[in-house]
Structures are given as structure tokens and as C-alpha cells.
Motif scaffolding. Structure first.
Motif, short mmCIF file in Angstrom:
data_model
loop_
_atom_site.label_atom_id
_atom_site.label_comp_id
_atom_site.label_asym_id
_atom_site.label_seq_id
_atom_site.Cartn_x
_atom_site.Cartn_y
_atom_site.Cartn_z
N GLY A 230 -5.35 28.95 -32.79
CA GLY A 230 -4.58 30.02 -32.18
C GLY A 230 -3.24 29.54 -31.70
O GLY A 230 -2.61 28.68 -32.33
N PHE A 231 -2.79 30.08 -30.57
CA PHE A 231 -1.50 29.74 -29.98
C PHE A 231 -1.70 29.10 -28.61
O PHE A 231 -2.77 29.23 -27.99
N HIS A 232 -0.67 28.43 -28.13
CA HIS A 232 -0.73 27.86 -26.80
C HIS A 232 -0.44 28.92 -25.74
O HIS A 232 0.30 29.88 -25.98
N GLY A 233 -1.02 28.71 -24.55
CA GLY A 233 -0.77 29.60 -23.44
C GLY A 233 0.62 29.40 -22.87
O GLY A 233 1.34 28.47 -23.25
N PRO A 234 1.04 30.26 -21.94
CA PRO A 234 2.39 30.16 -21.37
C PRO A 234 2.63 28.82 -20.69
O PRO A 234 1.89 28.42 -19.79
N PRO B 17 -0.10 32.65 -48.62
CA PRO B 17 0.49 31.81 -47.58
C PRO B 17 0.77 30.38 -48.05
O PRO B 17 0.00 29.80 -48.82
N ASP B 18 1.86 29.85 -47.56
CA ASP B 18 2.20 28.44 -47.74
C ASP B 18 1.88 27.76 -46.41
O ASP B 18 2.42 28.12 -45.37
N LEU B 19 0.99 26.78 -46.43
CA LEU B 19 0.48 26.19 -45.19
C LEU B 19 0.73 24.69 -45.18
O LEU B 19 0.37 23.98 -46.13
N LEU C 257 -4.52 30.50 -50.34
CA LEU C 257 -3.21 29.90 -50.13
C LEU C 257 -2.44 29.77 -51.43
O LEU C 257 -3.02 29.63 -52.52
N ALA C 258 -1.13 29.80 -51.32
CA ALA C 258 -0.28 29.45 -52.46
C ALA C 258 -0.14 27.94 -52.57
O ALA C 258 -0.16 27.37 -53.66
N LEU D 149 -5.48 34.40 -41.58
CA LEU D 149 -5.66 32.96 -41.80
C LEU D 149 -6.47 32.28 -40.70
O LEU D 149 -7.00 31.18 -40.91
N LEU D 150 -6.53 32.88 -39.51
CA LEU D 150 -7.09 32.18 -38.35
C LEU D 150 -8.49 31.61 -38.58
O LEU D 150 -8.73 30.43 -38.28
N PRO D 151 -9.44 32.36 -39.13
CA PRO D 151 -10.75 31.73 -39.38
C PRO D 151 -10.69 30.59 -40.38
O PRO D 151 -11.45 29.62 -40.29
N HIS D 152 -9.76 30.68 -41.33
CA HIS D 152 -9.59 29.60 -42.30
C HIS D 152 -8.97 28.36 -41.64
O HIS D 152 -9.30 27.23 -42.00
N LEU D 153 -8.08 28.58 -40.68
CA LEU D 153 -7.52 27.45 -39.95
C LEU D 153 -8.60 26.74 -39.14
O LEU D 153 -8.59 25.51 -39.01
N GLU D 154 -9.54 27.50 -38.61
CA GLU D 154 -10.66 26.88 -37.90
C GLU D 154 -11.48 26.01 -38.86
O GLU D 154 -11.88 24.89 -38.51
#
Length: 405
Positions: free
Chosen positions: A125-129, A179-181, A206-207, A150-155
């Protein structure tokens, strides 16, 4: 307990009152809370602003990507205009600043994610503030649906290649073929991990997948449109955050340089402006990154009906294009990195180029460079503000400079 009335928004989106920073507060609001270290970390809103709205994203408070989802669109637009106005006034410049051109929600086509191993698997995911806390974000209102998917694939990639001691950083770009990752911070790439990543990347659609700077696999060309051309992006290439923002900046540059038949594009990247402009003019393009120049040249070669375009690898910070090298050039487009291009702007100020289209992602360096051009005999036209990073402090700027006769 201290009571404050918020007077304005700071450049990072926090409320300000009497020199005190109040996160999450809006101008005109009355707040109460404990003040420590020049900040009210947990304010209670006593009297809310008429511009306060319900944040559309359920992660708005926990995720650090957006800082102003609680403000109305009109408030955010005025704030971003003000960021540009304040930067110009700091250089003694007054200008006509247009209403921001704002990209729609769900349109950001490139984003940075983080992944970390957990006892039960992985979190992406993303970082908090202002923190290193990782926040799982399942319904982001900024990125495109394909990037969100993409998020489940990133996991899964994090489980395969992450360590329990650190994070993996993922830079994802949506292209026409998937996507290009690019991942950094993962385990060293050995044969077993390579095979696992190939399977996971294929499952993610992914591409292309890169791991710690090494290409793992490419299933399709990571192409994007730039004007009439189709560009195959090299790894790590710069790309405007949204196609909407790219179109808005391109339209501004086209308007500023209209009528010019010989144009120089400085810091051209893969051809964001050079390729559209070559549909009507001869273009000389300059960029320090050889892979981006190669991608631009290849795209131009594959596209019919374009005017002459010559792209050259040149570090414009160390070797700025000199004033005498610009003889015969009718218009210049310059879109430098965030730090700006003081040395190159100084040479442009000495040149005889009639029109300069200046594009920037930093109001402060844009204003500094604008002051150099104004001191060199140019007049500044209206400023176009493009907001392709919704609800964040970031802003893009384009303005034209015409040499006084």
C-alpha cells in the motif's frame, strides 16, 4: 487547551494560525487542542468551514498520499493558485494565474507503492502521513483502476521476494499494454526467485517487470501515446502523472509556440512535447538520459507524417545550450527537473529566441527561472496551472515568455 482561528493553508496543506501548524484544519475554522512544538497535532474542530466536505476516500486520514480531501474543490483550486502566486511574489513577479486544470479522480497512471512481509503474508500500500507506517489501501480514489488492481499482486511479489527486515518499493506505470512495474529493495535475484517472479508477473498482466534494476521479463511493449506517436518507455522513464495532465500541458505549450517552425525542446524526456510539436514544426530535442533519447528517436522513426526531429544526448546542467547555439530557433520549450535550470535559463535570457514555453513541477524554481528571463528582456504571459496530483501539494505550471521588441 488552546483555541485558534485558522488563517490560511500552508504549502503542505496544513492549517496555519499564529505560526502554529494545525493538520487537517481549514481557513476560517475555530479549533481547540494542545499545542506542542509549534503544532496542534490533534485539533478538535469547534466551528467548521463552509468548505469542509466529507473525504471521498475511507483511507483519507490514515494514508499520506492525499492531504486535502476534506476541502472543497473550489478551496483546493484556490490553494494551488495561491502556491504559485506566492512563489512568484517571492521573486517580485505579478502574473495572471489561471484556474487550475484538474485531472479527474482515478486517473493517475503512475504511482509508488511499498510492500512489507508480515507474519501471515505481506502488506502492500502507501505510507501514512509523515511516517513509515504502511497503510493497506483497497479503494484509492487517485490512481487508475488498473493500478489499484495491482495491490494483491504486489503482496504476492512481496511474499516471494521480500525480507522481514525491510520494504520493497514498487514503481508502477500504466501503459497501453499493461502495467510496467519496477521493484527495488527485494532479495537478490537468483534462479528460483526469477522463475517465481515470471509466474507472478504474468498472472498480474504486467507488460514488464524489473527487479533491483534488472529486467525479469517483458510480456508486451510498455507503450504510451505522445501526440501522434506511440513511445516504448525505457525503464524508469519520466512520464506525466495523468494522461489528462499531459494533454493540458501539451495544449498550453502548443498555444505558446504556435506559428514557430523551428523549435528546441530542452529536457525533452521521451518526447512529451517534442513528438506532438513535430507534427507541425522541425524540432531539436535535448535530454541527458540516452535511453529516453533512443525511445524518442525510435517513436519518431515509426510515425508517419512528422516533421524533422533530431534528438541529442546532452546534460543541460553541465553543458547548457549556449545563446549562440540557439540562432535560427524560433521557440524553445523547457521542462527541467524539480530543481529548475538556472544555468540554462541564463543562456536563454541572453538569446534572441522570440518565444519560450516554460514548464515546471516546482513553483519556487519556476519563479526563480522566470525572474532570470524577465531580467533578460522577456515578458511573461498568463500562467497555466495543472493539478494532476489531486488533493496533494504538488502542482504543474506552464507559461510563455515573449522577448520585448
Amino acid at each position: 487547551m488552546t483555541e485558534l482561528v485558522i488563517t490560511k493553508l500552508g504549502h503542505l496543506g496544513d492549517g496555519l494560525a499564529e505560526g502554529i501548524v494545525v493538520p487537517g484544519a481549514l481557513p476560517g475554522e475555530t479549533v481547540v487542542g494542545e499545542v506542542a512544538g509549534g503544532a496542534m497535532a490533534a485539533p478538535k474542530i469547534v466551528i467548521p468551514s463552509a468548505d469542509r466536505v466529507k473525504a471521498p476516500c475511507p483511507h483519507a486520514k490514515s494514508c499520506g498520499g492525499c492531504v486535502l480531501q476534506h476541502g472543497s474543490d473550489a478551496l483546493v483550486a484556490a490553494w494551488k493558485q495561491g502556491i504559485v502566486r506566492d512563489a512568484l511574489r517571492a521573486q517580485g513577479i505579478e502574473a495572471e494565474i489561471g484556474q487550475p486544470v484538474t485531472s479527474p479522480a482515478g486517473s493517475r497512471r503512475r504511482a509508488g507503492f511499498a510492500g512489507r512481509r508480515t507474519k501471515k503474508g505481506a502488506l502492500a500500500g502507501f505510507h501514512g502521513p509523515r511516517s513509515h507506517t504502511l497503510v493497506e489501501v483497497r479503494s484509492c480514489h487517485v490512481i487508475t483502476p488498473k493500478l489499484a488492481a495491482l495491490l494483491p499482486h504486489l503482496e504476492a511479489l512481496t511474499v516471494a521476494g521480500g525480507s522481514r527486515k525491510g520494504e520493497i518499493s514498487f514503481q508502477a506505470t500504466e501503459t497501453l499494454n499493461g502495467p510496467d512495474l519496477a521493484a527495488t529493495g527485494g532479495k537478490p535475484l537468483d534462479l528460483a526467485l526469477h522463475q517465481a517472479l515470471v509466474e507472478l508477473g504474468a498472472a498480474a498482466g504486467l507488460a514488464r517487470l524489473s527487479w533491483n534494476g534488472e529486467q525479469v521479463a517483458q510480456w508486451a511493449a510498455p507503450d504510451v501515446h505522445m501526440g501522434p506517436a506511440r513511445v516504448t518507455l525505457p525503464p524508469g522513464a519520466f512520464l506525466q502523472a495523468t494522461s489528462h495532465g499531459q494533454a493540458a500541458l501539451t495544449a498550453a505549450v502548443e498555444e505558446i509556440t504556435k506559428g514557430a517552425s523551428r523549435i528546441a525542446d530542452l529536457f525533452c524526456g521521451c518526447g512529451t512535447f517534442a513528438l506532438p510539436l513535430s507534427a507541425r514544426a522541425d524540432v531539436a530535442a535535448y535530454e541527458s538520459e540516452a535511453p529516453q533519447v533512443a525511445a524518442l528517436t525510435s517513436a519518431w522513426n515509426r510515425t508517419d507524417g512528422l516533421h524533422q526531429l533530431k534528438a541529442e544526448v546532452r546534460d543541460l546542467f553541465r553543458r547548457p545550450l549556449m545563446a549562440d547555439e540557439l540562432k535560427g530557433v524560433e521557440a524553445v520549450v523547457i521542462d527541467p527537473p524539480r530543481a529548475g535550470a538556472a544555468a540554462q535559463m541564463a543562456q536563454l535570457a541572453k538569446s534572441g529566441v522570440e518565444v519560450i514555453a516554460s514548464v515546471s513541477c516546482s513553483p519556487s524554481s519556476f519563479a526563480r527561472d522566470a525572474a532570470l528571463l524577465l531580467a533578460g528582456g522577456y515578458e511573461m504571459g498568463p500562467v497555466t496551472v495543472v493539478d494532476q496530483f489531486r488533493w496533494s501539494p504538488h502542482v504543474e505550471i506552464a507559461a510563455g515568455f515573449t522577448r520585448r521588441s
